[in-house]
Design a protein around this motif. Structure first.
Motif, PDB file in Angstrom:
ATOM      1  N   UNK A   1     -23.224 -46.335  65.664  1.00 16.81           N
ATOM      2  CA  UNK A   1     -22.262 -46.906  64.720  1.00 16.81           C
ATOM      3  C   UNK A   1     -20.946 -47.302  65.354  1.00 16.81           C
ATOM      4  N   UNK A   2     -20.891 -47.391  66.671  1.00 11.95           N
ATOM      5  CA  UNK A   2     -19.681 -47.816  67.369  1.00 11.95           C
ATOM      6  C   UNK A   2     -19.654 -49.341  67.460  1.00 11.95           C
TER       7      UNK A   2
ATOM      8  N   UNK B   1     -17.414 -54.846  77.163  1.00 11.49           N
ATOM      9  CA  UNK B   1     -17.829 -54.426  75.824  1.00 11.49           C
ATOM     10  C   UNK B   1     -19.207 -53.769  75.848  1.00 11.49           C
ATOM     11  N   UNK B   2     -20.122 -54.302  76.686  1.00 11.96           N
ATOM     12  CA  UNK B   2     -21.464 -53.727  76.765  1.00 11.96           C
ATOM     13  C   UNK B   2     -21.427 -52.328  77.357  1.00 11.96           C
ATOM     14  N   UNK B   3     -20.571 -52.115  78.334  1.00 13.69           N
ATOM     15  CA  UNK B   3     -20.413 -50.785  78.937  1.00 13.69           C
ATOM     16  C   UNK B   3     -20.004 -49.754  77.891  1.00 13.69           C
ATOM     17  N   UNK B   4     -19.065 -50.114  77.030  1.00 11.07           N
ATOM     18  CA  UNK B   4     -18.618 -49.186  75.982  1.00 11.07           C
ATOM     19  C   UNK B   4     -19.750 -48.921  74.989  1.00 11.07           C
TER      20      UNK B   4
ATOM     21  N   UNK C   1     -20.313 -42.923  71.872  1.00  4.88           N
ATOM     22  CA  UNK C   1     -20.702 -42.794  70.468  1.00  4.88           C
ATOM     23  C   UNK C   1     -19.509 -42.745  69.533  1.00  4.88           C
ATOM     24  N   UNK C   2     -18.291 -42.572  70.068  1.00  2.00           N
ATOM     25  CA  UNK C   2     -17.105 -42.572  69.210  1.00  2.00           C
ATOM     26  C   UNK C   2     -15.904 -43.054  70.020  1.00  2.00           C
ATOM     27  N   UNK C   3     -14.773 -43.187  69.337  1.00  2.00           N
ATOM     28  CA  UNK C   3     -13.570 -43.736  69.956  1.00  2.00           C
ATOM     29  C   UNK C   3     -13.049 -42.841  71.069  1.00  2.00           C
TER      30      UNK C   3
END
Length: 364
Positions: free
Chosen positions: A77-78, A108-111, A116-118
């Motif tokens: 859900x990130x 962005x793909x790495x994150x 799973x969260x901020x």
């Protein structure tokens, strides 16, 4: 340019909407990335070393120009959104001797792959620094962007490179031993302040601009809303913040997306004959339902909203297919059409096909 808005009408409900504004159509495509994929940072240290990782989570993303990830949602859900920030200045080298460079194209793909969260996303940047290069539609211009991340609890962060150093703005608590030697600048804001971002100026200046408008609304609280009317970035930030604060609480899931879409449409830039680097037309909207793992997409060149249910993707079809992922075959304008060339709407999981993943743009 672009606008991103977070809407959390209920506990365990969070939605992210964004406008992608660009001078030319970036040929967006939808991809569903499997977990357990080995990736590399597409940039090397002076000694020729390259940061590598294996994706923990699956994700549905939007690629632009066939070389980068600009938006997406992972199986936790990130959500991530990459927006233009012309004042960005990236580091000439590592912030400590063991840090690795990473191409902006895969940031962005790495994150999405790793977090799973901020709070995890903040820490994921401890030993990474972003490098950039020219963009496909204008070889004379460097890609200069800031990245937003939001989790399904409604928490958010913004990554920006200012004067060669990473600035992180977030509402999550980053106190404690884990962050005691963190090399980057972290600034904390409230969850409400983190809901909206646009392009320039840098994010803390966007937040600071609200002081004037909040005082104005308090002074004239019994009258109509007094809002900036231009289509410049800061004006859109103020308007999107005002209208996002008016969104109803306790909205049912079936209405929440429609409510958020109204705010996103209000901040969109219709195609006009007057455009420049600061005022570009909206090319598409995307929306992430972070609790149900539904990802919605609407091209400005088609009338319909399509969506992918990430929880309803059978990744067994990708077994023994290294370097492949699912994709939805959009046309050159980012519109999905059936075999009769008719644009369609609704859930499109059944139309996903297996294709070789696009190559992320490396740093030369």
């Amino acid at each position: 340019m672009c606008t991103r808005v977070i809407y959390t009408p209920k506990e365990k409900q969070s939605y992210v909407g964004r406008n992608m504004d660009w001078a030319v159509n970036p040929s967006p495509q939808l991809w569903v990335m499997p977990p357990n994929v080995k990736r590399k940072a597409m940039a090397k240290t002076e000694r020729g070393q390259e940061f590598k990782w294996k994706s923990k989570y699956s994700s549905v993303i939007v690629s632009n120009f066939g070389i980068s990830n600009s938006d997406g949602l992972n199986s936790e859900g990130l959500a991530v959104n990459l927006l233009w920030l012309s004042s960005s200045k990236y580091p000439d080298g590592p912030h400590h001797k063991n840090a690795f460079p990473m191409s902006m194209s895969i940031w962005a793909q790495y994150i999405l792959d790793s977090c799973k969260n901020v709070k995890e996303a903040v820490y994921a940047m401890k030993d990474i620094y972003i490098q950039t290069t020219t963009i496909p539609d204008d070889p004379s211009k460097l890609a200069t962007c800031h990245l937003s991340v939001g989790d399904k609890k409604g928490n958010s962060l913004v990554f920006e490179y200012i004067s060669g150093r990473l600035h992180i703005y977030t509402n999550v608590d980053t106190s404690g031993e884990k962050f005691s030697d963190f090399p980057h600048i972290i600034k904390h804001y409230t969850q409400d302040e983190m809901r909206v971002m646009t392009n320039d100026p840098k994010f803390d200046t966007q937040i600071g601009s609200l002081v004037y408008w909040d005082e104005l609304h308090e002074t004239y609280k019994d009258g109509p809303a007094l809002l900036p009317g231009s289509n410049l970035s800061l004006s859109r930030f103020v308007r999107a913040t005002y209208f996002s604060r008016q969104l109803p609480k306790n909205a049912p899931q079936n209405l929440a997306l429609a409510r958020l879409s109204g705010v996103i449409n209000n901040a969109a830039q219709p195609a006009t004959s007057v455009e420049n680097a600061d005022v570009s037309r909206t090319q598409y909207n995307s929306f992430a339902d972070q609790s149900r793992l539904h990802y919605f997409f609407r091209s400005a060149y088609g009338p319909f909203l399509i969506w992918i249910d990430l929880s309803d993707v059978n990744f067994d079809k990708l077994k023994n297919k290294k370097g492949y992922a699912f994709t939805l075959q959009l046309n050159e304008d980012g519109v999905f059409q059936d075999c009769d060339k008719q644009a369609i709407s609704g859930k499109v999981n059944q139309y996903l096909t297996v294709e070789k993943m696009f190559p992320f743009l490396p740093i030369p």
